[in-house]
Scaffold this motif. Structure first.
Motif, short mmCIF file in Angstrom:
data_model
loop_
_atom_site.label_atom_id
_atom_site.label_comp_id
_atom_site.label_asym_id
_atom_site.label_seq_id
_atom_site.Cartn_x
_atom_site.Cartn_y
_atom_site.Cartn_z
N PHE B 244 0.84 -1.19 0.00
CA PHE B 244 0.00 0.00 0.00
C PHE B 244 0.87 1.23 0.00
O PHE B 244 1.87 1.29 0.70
CB PHE B 244 -0.92 0.01 1.23
N PRO B 271 -2.79 -2.09 -9.89
CA PRO B 271 -3.34 -1.11 -10.82
C PRO B 271 -3.93 0.11 -10.08
O PRO B 271 -4.04 1.19 -10.65
CB PRO B 271 -4.45 -1.87 -11.56
N THR B 272 -4.24 -0.08 -8.80
CA THR B 272 -4.75 1.05 -8.00
C THR B 272 -3.68 2.12 -7.86
O THR B 272 -3.98 3.33 -7.93
CB THR B 272 -5.20 0.58 -6.61
N ARG B 275 -3.49 4.02 -11.00
CA ARG B 275 -4.64 4.92 -11.11
C ARG B 275 -4.44 6.16 -10.25
O ARG B 275 -4.75 7.28 -10.64
CB ARG B 275 -5.86 4.12 -10.66
N LEU B 276 -3.91 5.95 -9.05
CA LEU B 276 -3.67 7.07 -8.13
C LEU B 276 -2.61 8.00 -8.71
O LEU B 276 -2.75 9.23 -8.67
CB LEU B 276 -3.23 6.51 -6.77
N ASP B 278 -1.95 8.46 -11.79
CA ASP B 278 -2.59 9.15 -12.91
C ASP B 278 -3.38 10.36 -12.42
O ASP B 278 -3.33 11.45 -12.97
CB ASP B 278 -3.53 8.14 -13.56
#
Lengths: 342, 292
Positions: B244, B271-272, B275-276, B278
């Protein structure tokens, strides 16, 4: 801001376009589009999929009109605001004059989006988009939206479209801050009436993440990315509750195969900003401004609820969901508008 | 571990129990009392001797005190394995900068590499160090210097047949002070740090564990101590063991990259995280999603 104040500004023009049939949809939308094309304004249309096809077929010439996929334009309120603000800023830097937008926040053929978060969106954008030279018509199907939702549409739009391209001043329009503070608490998901699958008191963000991830794996078939997005938001909200809320912080969760619901409650009053989470607060270099906004970007649905015993944020992760792939409508601005004027 | 790995990852992880066998690697052991340290130390010394290594037992007492301690380690009596044991005081084992009894990272690395070469030249297959460094990390200045040393030596020993157990007395130093150094080891005992930053072949930096608000400041401080020492300008961070990381963590990495003219790529299985990243529109930091 009253409706008459909005009329005299050169900024955001926000009207609701009610329709109850294919013909009445075209009767409000097509003249609005054609007025924009005549004025040389770029026109963007983000209606529900079937409605886009109707409009495309009804326009004599679609040059100068960009059609945006509904599931990308209206993924969730905070994403929509981020997308449209980037679009508006790009427009303002690139070309003089106004931008015209036809939108429909809930696709009438896919009624799976809860109204509450979009009601907050419609109120908030009166303030958030206020200074941009954008004329927006929000289409609302009076057959598929219930009366409570339609009443809130009238309270959040300063103007109501009439057929043939005109508009009336919306006399039920309310100042967004007043509207938002008067709304009832969010409707509980049916799962929330049953026993929670997890309940934690004053957990660390790490403990909350672990418990929610375990519950997701054990009780749902949500894909990895959906769970990760919710856990990311959960961590931010629990952190904020410890930093800015009042103890105790209580985390509860419910699960079904297709969705995961987590509430984070503290005994404080919640964020003071009525638009908290819809736009980033403060700069990226200043601590605390981004967490709630990130939560709203990441999670399928986020609702805030203030009550007599404190403040709660509810996060929902649900499947299926369209995944954002870095789509942006800004490239559509490069379409040359037909310049018959302006 | 996937057969597609470019390299064999170093031993890394968190030791959960007081009874798990200690792996062979670069370990940090945060202990509450001296008997806990003695138990783990003799275990590590014994397994080193049994596998034929030269073991250096290092501490802040005199050489005679250290020899007395060793003599009290019942587990190493009569060990057959061909290894050997020596003792060194911390004053002799490290080089120090002029003032404040702070370790001088660069000259200590040079000295330790030379010492390792001597051990190998004497015919031993490798060196093992067991050291209680509590006395060297009491002040903030000492810890800042020792953190740089830990990063540099970790990078060095990842290529050498050296294993080490660095022990810290938590009851004397406090858990926050210990965390400043624990986080720079590939192997730690549970509870001493929520994240680890270390080195490996194939990546200039490895990040593991969890980075959230509870360790934002420590992570920021640790990046400030290590990024300037990492090779540049392009840096790859192996984040496959990073379970994390929050937006503050990503922004901290980006900020340090910018301040030290680096372009960083974080490899993550999540992938989270991509995304973060991004969402944050990071400039000097990119995220690549990879398989485990």
């Amino acid at each position: 801001m009253s409706a008459s104040q909005v009329a005299s500004s050169a900024g955001f023009f926000h009207e609701a376009g009610f329709y109850d049939s294919d013909d009445s949809l075209l009767a409000v939308v097509v003249p609005f589009i054609e007025a924009g094309l005549t004025a040389g304004e770029p026109v963007m249309v983000a209606l529900g999929d079937r409605n886009i096809d109707l409009v495309r077929a009804a326009l004599p010439d679609t040059a100068g009109v960009a059609f945006l996929p509904h599931n990308q334009a209206y993924l969730r309120p905070a994403s929509t605001i981020k997308t449209f603000l980037e679009l508006f800023r790009t427009h303002v830097e690139a070309i003089p004059g106004r931008l015209r937008l036809v939108g429909e926040v809930r696709d009438p053929t896919a009624q799976d989006q809860a109204w509450g978060p979009w009601s907050r969106y419609e109120a908030a954008v009166n303030a958030i988009y206020r200074d941009f030279p954008v004329s927006a018509m929000c289409a609302y199907n009076t057959q598929t939206n219930d009366d409570d939702a339609l009443a809130e549409v009238e309270r959040t739009h300063p103007y109501i479209a009439t057929t043939g391209g005109g508009h009336l001043i919306g006399d039920r329009y309310e100042d967004p801050v007043a509207f938002l503070s008067s709304r009832p608490p969010p409707v509980p998901d049916p799962l929330e009436h049953g026993p929670p699958v997890l309940e934690l008191l004053d957990p660390s963000p790490a403990a909350a993440r672990q418990a929610v991830t375990d519950a997701a794996v054990r009780h749902t078939s949500l894909e990895h990315l959906r769970v990760g997005e919710l856990v990311c938001g959960l961590s931010e909200v629990v952190t904020n509750a410890h930093l800015h809320g009042r103890p105790p912080v209580r985390v509860r969760g419910w699960a079904a195969a297709d969705r995961l619901i987590v509430t984070i409650h503290d005994t404080g009053t919640g964020p003071a900003n009525p638009f908290a989470g819809l736009v980033p607060a403060g700069s990226r270099h200043q601590d605390g401004g981004l967490g709630l906004w990130i939560t709203h970007q990441m999670c399928s649905q986020v609702t805030h609820a203030r009550s007599s015993d404190g403040f709660a944020i509810r996060l929902i992760a649900a499947a299926p969901q369209e995944t954002e792939s870095g789509w942006s409508p800004c490239s559509a601005l490069s379409t040359e508008p037909t310049s018959t004027g302006g | 571990m996937s057969g597609d790995s470019i390299y064999a990852m170093r031993v890394n992880g968190v030791i959960d129990s007081a009874h798990d066998p200690l792996p062979h690697g670069h370990l940090c052991w945060a202990y509450q009392d001296r008997s806990e340290f003695r138990a783990r130390a003799q275990e590590y010394v014994a397994s080193g001797v049994a596998t034929g290594l030269w073991v250096e037992y290092v501490g802040s007492g005199s050489a005679e005190q250290l020899r007395t301690e060793l003599a009290g380690f019942s587990r190493i009596r009569g060990i057959i394995g061909g290894g050997g044991i020596g003792v060194t005081t911390v004053d002799d084992f490290y080089e120090f900068s002029g003032h404040g009894n702070a370790v001088d990272p660069l000259s200590t690395v040079a000295m330790r590499v030379a010492g390792t070469q001597q051990v190998l030249a004497a015919g031993y297959p490798g060196l093992r160090v067991v050291v209680d460094v509590t006395a060297l990390v009491r002040t903030p200045e000492q810890r800042a210097a020792f953190a740089r040393w830990e990063y540099l030596i970790d990078r060095t020993i990842s290529n050498l047949p050296v294993t080490a157990l660095c022990a810290y007395d938590v009851s004397e130093l406090g858990s926050a002070a210990v965390a400043e150094l624990a986080c720079l080891h590939p192997v730690i005992n549970a509870g001493s740090s929520s994240f680890r930053l270390y080195t490996d072949q194939g990546a200039d930096l490895v990040l593991a564990g969890e980075i959230d608000f509870s360790c934002t400041d420590l992570f920021d401080t640790t990046l400030g101590r290590t990024i300037p020492l990492a090779p540049g300008p392009d840096l790859v961070i192996d984040g496959r063991g990073l379970e994390f990381i929050d937006h503050r963590g990503l922004l901290a990495v980006e900020r340090h990259a910018r301040e030290h003219n680096r372009n960083l790529v974080l490899r993550s299985t999540s992938p989270t995280v991509a995304r973060l990243a991004d969402l944050l529109s990071l400039e000097t930091l990119g995220v690549e999603v990879v398989e485990q």
